[in-house]
Structures are given as structure tokens and as C-alpha cells.
Scaffold this motif. Structure first.
Motif, mmCIF file in Angstrom:
data_model
loop_
_atom_site.group_PDB
_atom_site.id
_atom_site.type_symbol
_atom_site.label_atom_id
_atom_site.label_comp_id
_atom_site.label_asym_id
_atom_site.label_seq_id
_atom_site.Cartn_x
_atom_site.Cartn_y
_atom_site.Cartn_z
ATOM 1 N N PRO A 8 0.822 -1.211 0.000
ATOM 2 C CA PRO A 8 0.000 0.000 0.000
ATOM 3 C C PRO A 8 0.851 1.254 0.000
ATOM 4 C CG PRO A 8 -0.004 -1.038 2.173
ATOM 5 C CD PRO A 8 0.669 -1.998 1.236
ATOM 6 N N ALA A 9 0.348 2.258 -0.686
ATOM 7 C CA ALA A 9 1.103 3.507 -0.805
ATOM 8 C C ALA A 9 1.123 4.247 0.518
ATOM 9 C CB ALA A 9 0.486 4.397 -1.890
ATOM 10 N N GLU A 10 2.254 4.817 0.820
ATOM 11 C CA GLU A 10 2.399 5.645 2.005
ATOM 12 C C GLU A 10 2.356 7.104 1.571
ATOM 13 O OE1 GLU A 10 2.455 4.775 5.067
ATOM 14 O OE2 GLU A 10 2.456 2.610 4.753
ATOM 15 N N PHE A 11 1.377 7.840 2.061
ATOM 16 C CA PHE A 11 1.193 9.216 1.645
ATOM 17 C C PHE A 11 1.971 10.131 2.591
ATOM 18 C CE2 PHE A 11 -2.348 6.989 -0.150
ATOM 19 C CZ PHE A 11 -2.470 7.552 -1.400
ATOM 20 N N THR A 12 2.933 10.806 2.043
ATOM 21 C CA THR A 12 3.721 11.764 2.801
ATOM 22 C C THR A 12 3.831 13.041 1.987
ATOM 23 O OG1 THR A 12 5.771 10.891 1.863
ATOM 24 C CG2 THR A 12 5.067 9.984 3.987
ATOM 25 N N SER A 13 4.438 14.042 2.582
ATOM 26 C CA SER A 13 4.648 15.293 1.865
ATOM 27 C C SER A 13 6.100 15.369 1.421
ATOM 28 C CB SER A 13 4.316 16.492 2.760
ATOM 29 O OG SER A 13 5.208 16.532 3.871
ATOM 30 N N TYR A 14 6.371 16.233 0.494
ATOM 31 C CA TYR A 14 7.719 16.393 -0.004
ATOM 32 C C TYR A 14 8.632 16.929 1.098
ATOM 33 C CZ TYR A 14 6.074 15.609 -4.746
ATOM 34 O OH TYR A 14 5.541 15.052 -5.872
ATOM 35 N N TYR A 15 9.642 16.114 1.422
ATOM 36 C CA TYR A 15 10.656 16.505 2.397
ATOM 37 C C TYR A 15 10.046 16.890 3.750
ATOM 38 C CZ TYR A 15 13.211 16.864 -1.964
ATOM 39 O OH TYR A 15 13.757 16.611 -3.194
ATOM 40 N N LEU B 189 -6.089 11.540 16.381
ATOM 41 C CA LEU B 189 -4.781 12.153 16.157
ATOM 42 C C LEU B 189 -4.858 13.672 16.192
ATOM 43 C CD1 LEU B 189 -1.777 11.794 15.358
ATOM 44 C CD2 LEU B 189 -2.526 11.879 12.971
ATOM 45 N N LEU B 190 -5.960 14.245 15.725
ATOM 46 C CA LEU B 190 -6.092 15.700 15.680
ATOM 47 C C LEU B 190 -6.291 16.312 17.056
ATOM 48 C CD1 LEU B 190 -8.250 16.147 12.471
ATOM 49 C CD2 LEU B 190 -5.791 16.389 12.747
ATOM 50 N N VAL C 50 -2.631 11.757 7.547
ATOM 51 C CA VAL C 50 -3.148 10.554 8.225
ATOM 52 C C VAL C 50 -4.673 10.561 8.318
ATOM 53 C CG1 VAL C 50 -3.101 9.246 10.374
ATOM 54 C CG2 VAL C 50 -0.986 10.217 9.462
ATOM 55 N N PRO C 51 -5.329 11.630 8.745
ATOM 56 C CA PRO C 51 -6.811 11.602 8.754
ATOM 57 C C PRO C 51 -7.403 11.407 7.374
ATOM 58 C CG PRO C 51 -6.002 13.370 10.157
ATOM 59 C CD PRO C 51 -4.823 12.852 9.398
ATOM 60 N N GLN C 52 -6.794 11.979 6.339
ATOM 61 C CA GLN C 52 -7.302 11.771 4.985
ATOM 62 C C GLN C 52 -7.207 10.303 4.594
ATOM 63 O OE1 GLN C 52 -5.146 14.399 2.406
ATOM 64 N NE2 GLN C 52 -6.411 16.177 2.881
ATOM 65 N N ARG C 53 -6.091 9.666 4.935
ATOM 66 C CA ARG C 53 -5.927 8.252 4.609
ATOM 67 C C ARG C 53 -6.923 7.398 5.383
ATOM 68 N NH1 ARG C 53 -4.933 5.327 0.432
ATOM 69 N NH2 ARG C 53 -4.237 3.243 0.961
ATOM 70 N N ARG D 206 -11.873 4.050 5.332
ATOM 71 C CA ARG D 206 -13.244 3.796 5.797
ATOM 72 C C ARG D 206 -14.210 3.747 4.622
ATOM 73 N NH1 ARG D 206 -11.874 7.341 10.139
ATOM 74 N NH2 ARG D 206 -12.872 9.066 9.044
ATOM 75 N N ARG D 207 -14.047 4.658 3.659
ATOM 76 C CA ARG D 207 -14.915 4.625 2.486
ATOM 77 C C ARG D 207 -14.704 3.360 1.678
ATOM 78 N NH1 ARG D 207 -13.630 10.264 2.192
ATOM 79 N NH2 ARG D 207 -11.948 9.802 0.717
#
Length: 426
Positions: free
Chosen positions: A117-124, A340-341, A412-415, A420-421
Motif C-alpha cells: 500500500p502507498a504511504e502518503f507523505t509530503s515532499y521533504y 490524532l487531531l 493521516v486523517p485523509q488516509r 473507511r470509504r
């Protein structure tokens, strides 16, 4: 097109004329077919005899193929030069099995794609959202707006119950707080004309537009109510004497108008924060208006406990209990419900401010209930409630800014919502 190159059409016509005049053999093309035997191409020097054709392929039944002008080879010779032989023309192509499903595990019998599964991170690790450019003056605006609303409600309570000290202190503090609130807002906008320009339209879907109109309605009403408190200082005769007689009823009406507008002024800032894309503000949209309402009531109670004698501070004590209950409940929710938020509200500067605010709120309520006859204890309790309101507003402000700076609170909340969807659809 460069002048030394002929057009493509002219080149093609010359090739066609040459092919018709010399034949395909002279151009290195395929030779004639001998019945159903092997295909032979003309050679030039392939056997070392000049123009003798190569016919060895006919002896062993293999098919000769050409790789260039004047070159012929058999399938056996193809292996020597590491070239794959051409398949016979009478052999049908082999059907390859096709995958029945586009993805592994779907469509029945498809290949299983072992892709992690893809890990969603931001650039740097850089922030995904642009952090709010608001500074401390907006946090101060949140506090002074709540203080003005709470003091106005307290003044209306003193007006309706015949407590002049409570009414007077509430009106004066309300005017001072709303004036400071307008200053902080205009200072953040940069130019006073921008506040005026916001009054040219009324947009119900914009919390900022609605808040501007609320502030514009509340401010003059609170100002008239506070000015009416100066009526006893005016002379009894002449033009000023007329003002002495007219100001009290006008002030009462204006005080009630300000009190009716006060709940909207106290809570719209919570809606304003929740309407942004800042993760910890946006996700706390049910709690922020409640927290701000409770903080406004507690700060207004603090004004009454400080300025009014204990005999007239009954409404202030009740305001303190109600405001503390709303504020503590809302603060507990944002620190536990958001997952987390909730972390930005429990750590760092925001966590320290909110914990201090809860402690001061509890101390202020306890002192207000215990020190019913002590003016000193009531004043200390009122100061604690005012300080608690400051800590709460600044803590909420810093918590939201911290959540916008860290990409983890966005990704993380977006993922989790996407998972869930997907689970619901699957």
C-alpha cells in the motif's frame, strides 16, 4: 526544410522507379518463392563466390531470411549470429492466457498483485497546508470578543434584576472590550478601509461577513448602553438635562439589543475557525462554538465578581458555573474525541495553555462559590476566570496553527477516511 534535402514525395517516387527497373533482388528484397519450398534471397559475396546464390537452406528444409542488401542466411545460421529465427508461415500463433481480472483478487482467477500500500507523505516533510498568517492579535480578538459578549449579558442580567453595580460594570467593560476587539481586527486586516469594504455585502455563507455585521450591530448598541451610565453626571437643566432624562431608557433598550446579539458574537469566532482547512480547527467544529460560549460566560462572570459587591454578584456566580461547565466539557471533547487531531491541543504551547486554563477555571468557580461574603476572594476568583478565558482562547489558537504546520495531521486523517470509504464500499 533545408534546401539540400529533397522532399519526401520525390524520394519515394525515385525509390518506386528504381524498384520497377531493377527488381526487388537488386535492392536486397525478398526473392521469388519456389513453389512451397524455402524462400531464398539474392546474395552478393555471402559464399565467397561473388554472385552465386545461396541454396543451402533448401537442402535441410530451413527457410532463408535476409538481413540487408545482398545478405542471406538460414535459420541455422541465425543462431550463429545470435538472431532469433523467423517462425514458419504455416504455424498458427500461440494463444497466451489472459488475466480475467484487472486487479489481483478481483474478477475471479486474476493474478495476485503483491504491491505494498502507498504511504502518503509530503515532499521533504514540508507542510501541505499553508499555516494561518494570523498572529497574536487574532487570538486577542477572540478573547476580547468573548469578553464583550459575556459582559453585555451580565449587564442585561443586572439591569433586569435591579443590580446597578453589575449593570454598570458590565456595560463599561463591554464597550471597552468591543473597542479593543475592533482594533485587533482592523490591525490584522492592515487597513481600516478593508473593514468598511466588508460591510458592502452581506454573505450568509461566510462566517467573516456574518461576524462583521454582528460586530457592527453589537458595537453601537454596547456604546449607547455604556454612555447612558454617564446620565447621572449630567446637570438637571438645559440641553444636558434633557440628555439626563432621555439616556436611561435609551440605554436600557440598547443594552437589551446588545444582549440579544451577544450570543452570536461569542460563538461566531468558533464557527470562523472551524470553517478553515486547518485540521484541528475544522474537525472540532461541533465543540469550538461551545467552548467559546462557555469562555465568554466565564469571562463576563469574572468582571462581575471583580466589580460588583458580593451582595449583587449572584448572577455572576451562576454565569461562572454555567460557563465553566460548557468550557470544560468542550475542552475535554477536543482533547479526546478527535483522535490524532486532538494531539496538538494536548502538547506544546497549546497543551500548556489549555491545562492552565482548566486549572484556573476550576479555581475561579470554587472561589466564587465559597467566597460569597468575601470581596477579596470574589475578586481573586474573577481574576482567575478572566485569566482562564485568555488561556483557553490562546490555547485553541495555537493548537490549530500547530496542526497546520505538521503534514501528519493532514495526511493521516485523509488516509483513514479513504480506508473507511473503501471498507464501506467493499
Amino acid at each position: 526544410m533545408s534546401p539540400d534535402r529533397a522532399p519526401v514525395g520525390a524520394l519515394f517516387r525515385r525509390f518506386r522507379d528504381r524498384l520497377a527497373a531493377e527488381g526487388p533482388e537488386r535492392l536486397g528484397g525478398p526473392g521469388p518463392l519456389a513453389g512451397h519450398g524455402t524462400k531464398v534471397t539474392a546474395t552478393h559475396g555471402a559464399t565467397g563466390t561473388g554472385n552465386a546464390p545461396l541454396t543451402a537452406g533448401a537442402e535441410n528444409g530451413s527457410r532463408a531470411t535476409g538481413t540487408g542488401a545482398g545478405v542471406a542466411r538460414t535459420d541455422a545460421g541465425a543462431a550463429e549470429v545470435r538472431l532469433a529465427p523467423h517462425p514458419p508461415r504455416d504455424v498458427e500463433p500461440v494463444d497466451r492466457p489472459r488475466r480475467k481480472g484487472r486487479r489481483g483478487g478481483r474478477g475471479g482467477g486474476g493474478e495476485q498483485l503483491n504491491v505494498p500500500p502507498a504511504e502518503f507523505t509530503s515532499y521533504y516533510g514540508r507542510p501541505i497546508l499553508k499555516a494561518p498568517v494570523w498572529k497574536w492579535d487574532i487570538a486577542a480578538y477572540l478573547f476580547t470578543g468573548g469578553l464583550a459578549a459575556g459582559s453585555s449579558l451580565l449587564a442585561a442580567g443586572g439591569q433586569l434584576t435591579g443590580r446597578p453595580a453589575l449593570r454598570r460594570s458590565g456595560r463599561v467593560v463591554s464597550l471597552a472590550a468591543v473597542s479593543a476587539s475592533a482594533y485587533f481586527l482592523i490591525n490584522d486586516l492592515g487597513k481600516p478601509s478593508r473593514f468598511h469594504h466588508m460591510l458592502r455585502v452581506a454573505k450568509l455563507t461566510s462566517p467573516m461577513s456574518v461576524g462583521t455585521w454582528i460586530l457592527s450591530t453589537f458595537g453601537p448598541a454596547a456604546g449607547v448602553a455604556a454612555i447612558a451610565e454617564a446620565a447621572p453626571w449630567l446637570p438637571e437643566r438645559g440641553v444636558l438635562g434633557l440628555g439626563r432624562r432621555v439616556l436611561p431608557p435609551v440605554g436600557h433598550a440598547a443594552g437589551l439589543v446588545a444582549a440579544v446579539t451577544a450570543p452570536a458574537l461569542a460563538t461566531y469566532t468558533g464557527v470562523l475557525l472551524a470553517d478553515t482547512a486547518v485540521p484541528s480547527w475544522h474537525e472540532a467544529y461541533p465543540e469550538l462554538p461551545t467552548i467559546f460560549a462557555g469562555s465568554a460566560l466565564a469571562s463576563g462572570a469574572g468582571v462581575g465578581l471583580i466589580a460588583a459587591p458580593p451582595a449583587q454578584a449572584g448572577p455572576a456566580r451562576r454565569f461562572a458555573v454555567a460557563g465553566a461547565a460548557l468550557e470544560l466539557w468542550g475542552a475535554h471533547r477536543v482533547e479526546t474525541r478527535l483522535g490524532l487531531l486532538s494531539e496538538p491541543y494536548a502538547t506544546g504551547t497549546a497543551g500548556r495553555l489549555l491545562r492552565t486554563g482548566r486549572a484556573l477555571t476550576a479555581a475561579g468557580v470554587a472561589g466564587a462559590l465559597v467566597g460569597r461574603r468575601s470581596r477579596v476572594l470574589c475578586a481573586l476568583s474573577g481574576g482567575a476566570l478572566l485569566a482562564a478565558s485568555v488561556c483557553t482562547r490562546f490555547g485553541i489558537f495555537h493548537g490549530g496553527v500547530a496542526s497546520a504546520k505538521d503534514p501528519r495531521y493532514t495526511v493521516v486523517p485523509q488516509r483513514e477516511r479513504a480506508d473507511r470509504r473503501a471498507a464501506e464500499q467493499g
